[in-house]
Design an enzyme around this catalytic site. Structure first.
Site, PDB file in Angstrom:
ATOM      1  N   CYS A 112       0.818  -1.228   0.000  1.00 62.67           N
ATOM      2  CA  CYS A 112       0.000   0.000   0.000  1.00 62.67           C
ATOM      3  C   CYS A 112       0.848   1.275   0.000  1.00 62.67           C
ATOM      4  CB  CYS A 112      -0.935   0.005   1.192  1.00 62.67           C
ATOM      5  SG  CYS A 112      -2.058  -1.393   1.173  1.00 62.67           S
ATOM      6  N   HIS A 252      -3.200   7.198   2.642  1.00 57.42           N
ATOM      7  CA  HIS A 252      -3.646   5.919   2.084  1.00 57.42           C
ATOM      8  C   HIS A 252      -5.037   5.610   2.641  1.00 57.42           C
ATOM      9  CE1 HIS A 252      -4.025   1.821   1.009  1.00 57.42           C
ATOM     10  NE2 HIS A 252      -3.725   1.340   2.190  1.00 57.42           N
ATOM     11  N   ASN A 282     -10.055   0.064  -0.303  1.00 54.49           N
ATOM     12  CA  ASN A 282      -8.595   0.127  -0.188  1.00 54.49           C
ATOM     13  C   ASN A 282      -7.990  -0.351  -1.509  1.00 54.49           C
ATOM     14  OD1 ASN A 282      -5.895  -0.349   0.289  1.00 54.49           O
ATOM     15  ND2 ASN A 282      -6.210  -1.324   2.283  1.00 54.49           N
TER      16      ASN A 282
HETATM   17  O1  UT7 Z   1      -3.810  -1.191   3.472  1.00 59.52           O
HETATM   18  C1  UT7 Z   1      -2.840  -1.641   4.373  1.00 59.52           C
HETATM   19  C2  UT7 Z   1      -3.145  -1.208   5.731  1.00 59.52           C
HETATM   20  N1  UT7 Z   1      -4.372  -1.806   6.169  1.00 59.52           N
HETATM   21  C3  UT7 Z   1      -4.802  -1.542   7.376  1.00 59.52           C
HETATM   22  O2  UT7 Z   1      -4.151  -0.799   8.042  1.00 59.52           O
HETATM   23  C4  UT7 Z   1      -6.047  -2.217   7.861  1.00 59.52           C
HETATM   24  C5  UT7 Z   1      -6.105  -2.129   9.353  1.00 59.52           C
HETATM   25  N2  UT7 Z   1      -7.200  -2.802   9.971  1.00 59.52           N
HETATM   26  C6  UT7 Z   1      -8.512  -2.442   9.816  1.00 59.52           C
HETATM   27  O3  UT7 Z   1      -8.833  -1.548   9.063  1.00 59.52           O
HETATM   28  C7  UT7 Z   1      -9.545  -3.140  10.657  1.00 59.52           C
HETATM   29  O4  UT7 Z   1      -8.899  -3.932  11.636  1.00 59.52           O
HETATM   30  C8  UT7 Z   1     -10.538  -4.038   9.847  1.00 59.52           C
HETATM   31  C9  UT7 Z   1     -11.454  -3.160   9.027  1.00 59.52           C
HETATM   32  C10 UT7 Z   1      -9.754  -4.957   8.943  1.00 59.52           C
HETATM   33  C11 UT7 Z   1     -11.400  -4.852  10.807  1.00 59.52           C
HETATM   34  O5  UT7 Z   1     -12.103  -4.013  11.675  1.00 59.52           O
HETATM   35  P1  UT7 Z   1     -12.100  -4.297  13.250  1.00 59.52           P
HETATM   36  O6  UT7 Z   1     -12.969  -3.291  13.868  1.00 59.52           O
HETATM   37  O7  UT7 Z   1     -10.669  -4.344  13.679  1.00 59.52           O
HETATM   38  O8  UT7 Z   1     -12.823  -5.699  13.338  1.00 59.52           O
HETATM   39  P2  UT7 Z   1     -12.278  -7.087  13.894  1.00 59.52           P
HETATM   40  O9  UT7 Z   1     -11.350  -7.715  12.932  1.00 59.52           O
HETATM   41  O10 UT7 Z   1     -11.821  -6.904  15.311  1.00 59.52           O
HETATM   42  O11 UT7 Z   1     -13.635  -7.918  13.923  1.00 59.52           O
HETATM   43  C12 UT7 Z   1     -14.736  -7.539  14.793  1.00 59.52           C
HETATM   44  C13 UT7 Z   1     -15.901  -8.461  14.501  1.00 59.52           C
HETATM   45  C14 UT7 Z   1     -15.526  -9.948  14.491  1.00 59.52           C
HETATM   46  O12 UT7 Z   1     -16.608 -10.669  15.058  1.00 59.52           O
HETATM   47  P3  UT7 Z   1     -16.517 -11.224  16.553  1.00 59.52           P
HETATM   48  O13 UT7 Z   1     -15.304 -12.112  16.595  1.00 59.52           O
HETATM   49  O14 UT7 Z   1     -16.363 -10.000  17.403  1.00 59.52           O
HETATM   50  O15 UT7 Z   1     -17.804 -11.929  16.708  1.00 59.52           O
HETATM   51  C15 UT7 Z   1     -15.438 -10.283  13.029  1.00 59.52           C
HETATM   52  O16 UT7 Z   1     -15.713 -11.628  12.738  1.00 59.52           O
HETATM   53  O17 UT7 Z   1     -16.428  -8.179  13.191  1.00 59.52           O
HETATM   54  C16 UT7 Z   1     -16.515  -9.402  12.452  1.00 59.52           C
HETATM   55  N3  UT7 Z   1     -16.294  -9.087  11.045  1.00 59.52           N
HETATM   56  C17 UT7 Z   1     -17.283  -8.823  10.175  1.00 59.52           C
HETATM   57  N4  UT7 Z   1     -18.619  -8.772  10.317  1.00 59.52           N
HETATM   58  C18 UT7 Z   1     -19.347  -8.462   9.240  1.00 59.52           C
HETATM   59  C19 UT7 Z   1     -15.101  -9.001  10.387  1.00 59.52           C
HETATM   60  N5  UT7 Z   1     -15.321  -8.686   9.113  1.00 59.52           N
HETATM   61  C20 UT7 Z   1     -16.654  -8.572   8.947  1.00 59.52           C
HETATM   62  C21 UT7 Z   1     -17.471  -8.260   7.844  1.00 59.52           C
HETATM   63  N6  UT7 Z   1     -18.819  -8.217   8.031  1.00 59.52           N
HETATM   64  N7  UT7 Z   1     -16.981  -7.988   6.618  1.00 59.52           N
END
Ligand code: UT7
Length: 325
Positions: A112, A252, A282
């Protein structure tokens, strides 16, 4: 003698996939995606489309706007990690698309952060007197590298390309300073094994989950905020520019919450932060140049403005370019 961006361009695949569209393919919701990432839709490649064609289109637009004939270029430098070919480089494919030859054309692999890296490489080589006119491109198609049944990654990425034409120029406009950083010890926060297989949402090709993009989102989120803040302060200090002098911050577009957190830490009001993640998702190395192109189109950047480009991604890699427009 420094370097200045004289024109930009962008191009995307034909198909826009909304969050509602994705609800049909996986257990996700428009509400979750919007609230956790800021994404509303993204452009995704279909079978038969080519990143090289999209990147060549973006390059043509930038060249036309710059009034620079492709044959007048001294180099093509491309930030990408998702070309259809491991080799030849995407830069060579763009060179072929533009119908030119002889000048050096090469890729920079920094995920990225690819465009921010490529811009630094171009600026340094132009300052050294090696090149006078350089095409710098950021292009990626990470939607073709996800496991489309993995909702944690499949909803995040979009495809596209952004390009800019840089020329050497005396005076105080142009790239003031760039800083690049990497931390290989964090390689497994965001990674993709090279397999050569490509999958799209409408194809029968399915790969094993390990061969698709792997991401530890929450850990990456925290490091990205910290590093993007830190590099912003360093690059501004290096150029002798105060943070409050920044007119537009073009980060980004990985997550709206990351961008907001970085801006808040830097004391930049929302009006000084350019975001278009809602319509693109992204797009990896393409996100900064696509955002820059839209910011210019929307009249958000004026001559003399201080603009900061900033990115963080797989590697880990991160970096920033500070520009006086
Ligand atoms: O481009 C390079 C740089 N990229 C980044 O820097 C990305 C950095 N990370 C992020 O942007 C975020 O961590 C994400 C957008 C990837 C994820 O968001 P989050 O708030 O950190 O969610 P999480 O991974 O902690 O997941 C929270 C919950 C989980 O459910 P449980 O375990 O709490 O029941 C996931 O299973 O959200 C669930 N979940 C979803 N639910 C519906 C994860 N993805 C989805 C989805 N739809 N697409």
């Amino acid at each position: 003698m420094g370097s200045r961006i004289v024109a930009t361009g962008r191009a995307v695949p034909r198909t826009a996939l909304t969050n509602k569209d994705l609800e049909r393919y996986m257990d996700t919701s428009d509400q979750w995606i919007r609230s956790r990432t800021g994404i509303g839709s993204r452009y995704a490649m279909r079978q038969g489309e080519s990143l090289a064609d999209i990147a060549t289109d973006a390059s043509r637009t930038a060249l036309e706007r710059a009034g620079v004939k492709p044959g007048a270029l001294d180099a093509i430098i491309v930030g990408t990690v998702s070309s259809e070919y491991a080799f030849p480089s995407l830069a060579c494919q763009i060179q072929k698309g533009l119908g030119i030859s002889s000048m050096p054309a090469f890729d920079v692999a920094a995920a990225c952060s690819g465009f921010v890296y490529a811009l630094q490489v171009a600026d340094a080589q132009m300052r050294a007197g090696d090149f006078k006119r350089v095409l710098v491109v950021g292009a990626d198609a990470l939607s073709t590298m996800v496991d489309w049944s993995d909702r944690r990654t499949a909803v995040l990425f979009g495809d596209g390309a952004g390009a800019c034409v840089m020329v050497t120029e005396a005076g105080n406009r142009g790239v003031l300073s760039s800083l690049l950083r990497s931390a290989g010890e964090h390689w497994n926060l965001l990674s993709l094994r090279s397999t050569g297989i490509r999958a799209t949402i409408d194809s029968e090709v399915r790969r094993c989950a390990d061969d698709a993009i792997q991401m530890k989102g929450p850990e990456l989120f925290k490091i990205a905020v910290k590093r993007m803040e830190e590099i912003s302060r360093l690059v501004a200090a290096r150029a002798g520019v105060k943070l409050e002098e920044i007119d537009l911050f073009v980060p980004h577009q990985a997550n709206l919450r990351i961008m907001s957190a970085v801006a808040e830490r830097l004391g930049l009001p929302p009006g000084k932060v350019f975001t278009n993640i809602d319509r693109y998702g992204n797009t990896s190395a393409a996100s900064v140049p696509i955002a820059l192109d839209e910011a210019l189109e929307q009249g958000r950047i004026h001559d003399g403005n201080i603009v900061m480009l900033n990115a963080c991604g797989g590697g880990l890699t991160w970096g920033a370019n500070l520009i006086r427009w």
